[in-house]
Design a protein around this motif. Structure first.
Motif, short mmCIF file in Angstrom:
data_model
loop_
_atom_site.label_atom_id
_atom_site.label_comp_id
_atom_site.label_asym_id
_atom_site.label_seq_id
_atom_site.Cartn_x
_atom_site.Cartn_y
_atom_site.Cartn_z
N LYS A 105 -43.31 -76.85 -27.14
CA LYS A 105 -42.84 -75.51 -26.83
C LYS A 105 -43.42 -74.47 -27.79
O LYS A 105 -43.35 -73.26 -27.51
CB LYS A 105 -41.31 -75.46 -26.87
N GLN A 106 -43.97 -74.91 -28.91
CA GLN A 106 -44.61 -73.97 -29.84
C GLN A 106 -45.94 -73.45 -29.30
O GLN A 106 -46.37 -72.35 -29.64
CB GLN A 106 -44.86 -74.66 -31.18
N PHE A 107 -46.61 -74.25 -28.48
CA PHE A 107 -47.96 -73.93 -28.08
C PHE A 107 -47.99 -72.65 -27.24
O PHE A 107 -47.25 -72.51 -26.27
CB PHE A 107 -48.56 -75.09 -27.29
N ALA A 108 -48.86 -71.72 -27.66
CA ALA A 108 -49.06 -70.42 -27.02
C ALA A 108 -47.85 -69.51 -27.17
O ALA A 108 -47.80 -68.45 -26.56
CB ALA A 108 -49.43 -70.58 -25.54
N ASP A 129 -47.57 -69.87 -32.96
CA ASP A 129 -48.93 -70.34 -32.70
C ASP A 129 -49.92 -69.19 -32.76
O ASP A 129 -49.73 -68.14 -32.13
CB ASP A 129 -48.96 -71.00 -31.31
N TRP A 130 -51.02 -69.40 -33.52
CA TRP A 130 -52.10 -68.41 -33.56
C TRP A 130 -52.85 -68.34 -32.23
O TRP A 130 -53.38 -67.29 -31.86
CB TRP A 130 -53.10 -68.77 -34.67
N THR A 131 -52.96 -69.45 -31.52
CA THR A 131 -53.63 -69.53 -30.22
C THR A 131 -55.03 -68.91 -30.28
O THR A 131 -55.33 -67.92 -29.61
CB THR A 131 -52.79 -68.87 -29.10
N PHE A 132 -55.91 -69.50 -31.07
CA PHE A 132 -57.26 -68.98 -31.22
C PHE A 132 -58.11 -69.31 -29.99
O PHE A 132 -58.16 -70.46 -29.56
CB PHE A 132 -57.92 -69.61 -32.45
N PRO A 133 -58.80 -68.33 -29.45
CA PRO A 133 -59.70 -68.61 -28.32
C PRO A 133 -61.02 -69.21 -28.80
O PRO A 133 -61.45 -69.00 -29.93
CB PRO A 133 -59.93 -67.23 -27.71
N PRO A 135 -57.18 -73.27 -25.76
CA PRO A 135 -57.28 -72.60 -27.07
C PRO A 135 -57.09 -73.58 -28.21
O PRO A 135 -56.59 -74.69 -28.03
CB PRO A 135 -56.13 -71.58 -27.01
N TRP A 136 -57.49 -73.14 -29.38
CA TRP A 136 -57.23 -73.90 -30.59
C TRP A 136 -55.89 -73.44 -31.15
O TRP A 136 -55.79 -72.38 -31.77
CB TRP A 136 -58.36 -73.69 -31.59
N ASN A 137 -54.88 -74.23 -30.91
CA ASN A 137 -53.54 -73.91 -31.39
C ASN A 137 -53.45 -74.21 -32.88
O ASN A 137 -53.93 -75.24 -33.33
CB ASN A 137 -52.49 -74.71 -30.62
N ARG A 138 -52.82 -73.31 -33.62
CA ARG A 138 -52.62 -73.51 -35.05
C ARG A 138 -51.25 -72.97 -35.43
O ARG A 138 -50.82 -71.91 -34.94
CB ARG A 138 -53.70 -72.79 -35.89
N TRP A 151 -57.62 -80.53 -32.71
CA TRP A 151 -57.06 -79.62 -33.70
C TRP A 151 -57.22 -80.13 -35.13
O TRP A 151 -56.31 -80.01 -35.95
CB TRP A 151 -55.59 -79.33 -33.39
N HIS A 152 -58.40 -80.67 -35.46
CA HIS A 152 -58.64 -81.22 -36.80
C HIS A 152 -59.87 -80.57 -37.45
O HIS A 152 -60.59 -81.22 -38.19
CB HIS A 152 -58.87 -82.73 -36.73
N LEU A 153 -60.11 -79.32 -37.20
CA LEU A 153 -61.32 -78.66 -37.68
C LEU A 153 -61.44 -78.72 -39.20
O LEU A 153 -60.49 -78.49 -39.93
CB LEU A 153 -61.31 -77.20 -37.25
N CYS A 154 -62.67 -79.01 -39.66
CA CYS A 154 -62.95 -79.01 -41.10
C CYS A 154 -64.34 -78.45 -41.33
O CYS A 154 -65.10 -78.20 -40.40
CB CYS A 154 -62.83 -80.43 -41.68
#
Length: 625
Positions: free
Chosen positions: A83-86, A91-95, A109-112, A558-561
């Motif tokens: 329920k947090q997503f978007a 959620d930042w919800t990065f495009p 989107p990249w959810n954060r 969702w593991h960007l580094c």
């Protein structure tokens, strides 16, 4: 509970350390003569706030863009986290920009996580430690002191493992571990979730028939095989544990720690010194619609994550002149690799299975029915709600999953040889490490995981469903995260460049073919009512058809580094082994952006261990000053 800080609690006060997590602006300045600014109330920032404030002789201020979300059931419940997503409160919800080689993925989107705890408050609770070789690779990339042994020491410092409790119903999915491989006294509560979907043991048995055996200890540096993973879950309270509840909430009573939420970082304020270096003097941020300047007397520490940290550096004039100056941003430090070297795990959205009814199988959609949830709690004689999480994990080498491994590796070696002179020195060093792992047969090239949470849009949500997805663990493709505007509120331009390297698609296709064999092998196949995706008639006869399916059905993990990589400057690094940004005297970065080479596992365990090590590095630098 001790209260969070209000603006009046910090305005005009002096703090030794200020930890910033994307803050909300105030039209006058307040000065902190001896300050650190780890930008981020996320995972790493919470660790740093706790550890730095252990010394009663220093004061610490945490600034976070989102809300605290303490005791919020959407976060604490393992069932309701989707329920947090978007949701803009969480959620930042990065495009992501459109991808030539993955035509559908930019729609995802990249959810954060937006709030104290960052993405540790919205992930799937999975806690998996990396392979020994992966952490040793950090040292091989020119970072003394960053290796497996050091990592394990600091990870165990974070961990507060709860030993498994006896279970009323034994489903054969074992809680296997070695006591020496996990910490028992740290603030981060970890446990084996005592309930599950009921298909996990069958998943392991079918994997064993296809080359992957059960590991008895996946916490000690060896991850090839299948195992039940730990979760950031309190088995007595039945709740998620995130970085804020583990590291911030228990120490809010400290008089030397103040935590101010709902803030947004705009830029780091810098000035030159007589030696030609750059000093970070403070941070511009917003709070309540007003502009505020916080002045730093010691250091600024940026812990805003792999997307926001490079964005804040570039907004502050640290980055590639060719990107900054067309946007009207003066270049303070020419550091062209800021925002580069991004590496992201991604998985195929298949196989997706509807399981048979009447066999005791459970998925998240079923648990939204209050009566079903109550019946399961009674059946298992639980003191907490019945829970399913993603903890059936497997890691495999390419040699295990594919008969074509030698062909794929040979083609990759030939391509690397042909293009070697085109690569920057740091990428050559990374590819050397990656190729060694790939050729050895000991690398974790593919992950499989059983997911049974709430899936949106299911035609029959009352029936049990699982996804058993192959995940690309060591991507060869490299992307970028750069600002496209001087407006701090504008999202950066995220270009992961999925499948720019054909090896990634080839490995994922082999992983998909292998996991389809697994789900069609008893005993897992005996539990399947219907294979919804890719479907029982999916054509596996040609690589082209399988790879086309992979391209169109890929999703981020969702593991960007890597966007502020820790490497020597001559190799393209952004920070050194002490986490200092090159060209600056007192600016550090500590979050997953500094990890220069992706690990196979879910990354939160890596962040906790690295942040614990970073705290000691910072403390030592003060003592030696």
């Amino acid at each position: 509970m001790d209260k969070l800080a209000q603006l009046q609690d910090v305005d005009g006060q002096t703090f030794d350390y200020v930890i910033i997590g994307d803050v909300f602006p105030v039209p006058k300045s307040f000065v902190y003569p001896n300050i650190y600014y780890p930008s981020g109330g996320g995972t790493a920032g919470c660790v740093l706030a706790n550890r730095l404030s252990e010394d009663p002789n220093v004061t610490v201020l945490v600034l976070e863009a989102g809300k605290a979300h303490f005791d919020d059931p959407i976060i604490t419940s393992p069932l309701w986290f989707p329920k947090q997503f978007a949701n803009p409160d969480y959620d930042w919800t990065f495009p992501v920009i459109p991808q030539d080689n993955a035509p559908e993925i930019h729609k995802i989107p990249w959810n954060r996580g937006l709030g104290l705890g960052g993405s540790s408050a919205m992930n799937v609770l999975t806690y998996t430690k990396p392979a020994r070789e992966e952490m040793d690779a950090l040292e091989a990339l020119g970072n003394p002191g960053w290796n497996w042994e050091t990592y394990q020491t600091y990870a165990k410092k974070a961990e507060g493992f709860q030993a498994p409790l006896p279970r009323e119903i034994d489903d054969g999915f074992r809680d296997l571990y070695h006591p020496d491989s996990v910490g028992h006294d740290g603030p981060l509560t970890l446990s084996f979730v005592p309930t599950g979907c009921g298909a996990d043991a069958a998943f392991q048995q079918s994997l064993a028939k296809n080359g992957l055996n059960v590991l008895t200890n996946a916490l000690g540096g060896e991850i090839i095989g299948t195992f039940k993973g730990l979760s950031t879950f309190d088995q007595f309270a039945g709740k998620r544990v995130d970085a804020a509840t583990a590291y911030i909430l228990p120490v809010l009573h400290r008089s030397n720690l103040k935590v101010l939420t709902e803030a947004y970082v705009r830029r780091i304020i810098t000035e030159g010194d007589e030696d030609g270096g750059v000093i970070a003097r403070g941070v511009d941020f917003e709070h309540g619609g007003k502009l505020v300047t916080a002045v730093a007397g010691r250091e600024v520490i940026l812990s805003a994550g792999s997307i926001k940290s490079p964005q804040i550096l570039e907004l502050s004039g640290i980055g590639d002149r060719k990107i900054l100056e067309p946007l009207g941003i003066q270049t303070v430090v020419e550091l062209p690799t800021v925002g580069c070297n991004s590496q992201e795990h991604h998985f195929v959205r298949a196989p997706f299975l509807r399981l048979k009814e009447g066999k005791g199988l459970v998925s998240g959609g079923m648990l939204t029915d209050a009566q079903v949830a109550a019946d399961l709690k009674k059946l298992h004689k639980l003191d907490i709600d019945y829970t399913v999480v993603t903890n059936a994990i497997a890691f495999a080498s390419l040699q295990t999953v594919s008969e074509r491994a030698s062909e794929i590796i040979a083609r990759k070696k030939a391509q690397l040889s042909a293009d070697w002179e085109k690569y920057l020195p740091g990428l050559r060093r990374q590819y050397t490490q990656m190729l060694q792992l790939l050729e050895s047969g000991h690398g974790a090239d593919i992950e499989y995981m059983v997911a049974a949470p709430i899936f949106e849009g299911l035609p029959e949500p009352h029936k049990p469903h699982i996804a058993v997805s192959p995940n690309l663990t060591h991507p060869w493709s490299r992307g970028t995260v750069h600002i496209a505007s001087a407006d701090p509120k504008a999202h950066p331009r995220i270009d992961p460049r999925y499948f720019e390297d054909e090896t990634d698609r080839a490995i994922m296709a082999e992983g998909l073919k292998h996991i389809l064999k697994v789900v069609r092998t008893p005993p897992l196949s005996d539990l399947v009512e219907v294979e919804l995706a890719p479907g029982p008639n999916f054509d596996l006869s040609t690589d082209e058809k399988v790879q086309e399916f992979v391209s169109r059905n890929t999703s981020t993990t969702w593991h960007l580094c890597g966007t502020c990589s820790m490497m020597p400057r001559e190799l393209g690094g952004v920070v050194d082994a002490k986490l200092k940004v090159y060209g600056t005297k007192n600016l550090r970065v500590m979050d997953l952006s500094v990890l220069p080479l992706q690990v196979a596992v879910h990354t939160q365990a890596v962040v906790y261990g690295m942040a614990e090590q970073a705290a000691d590095i910072i403390k030592a630098s003060v003592q030696s000053a």
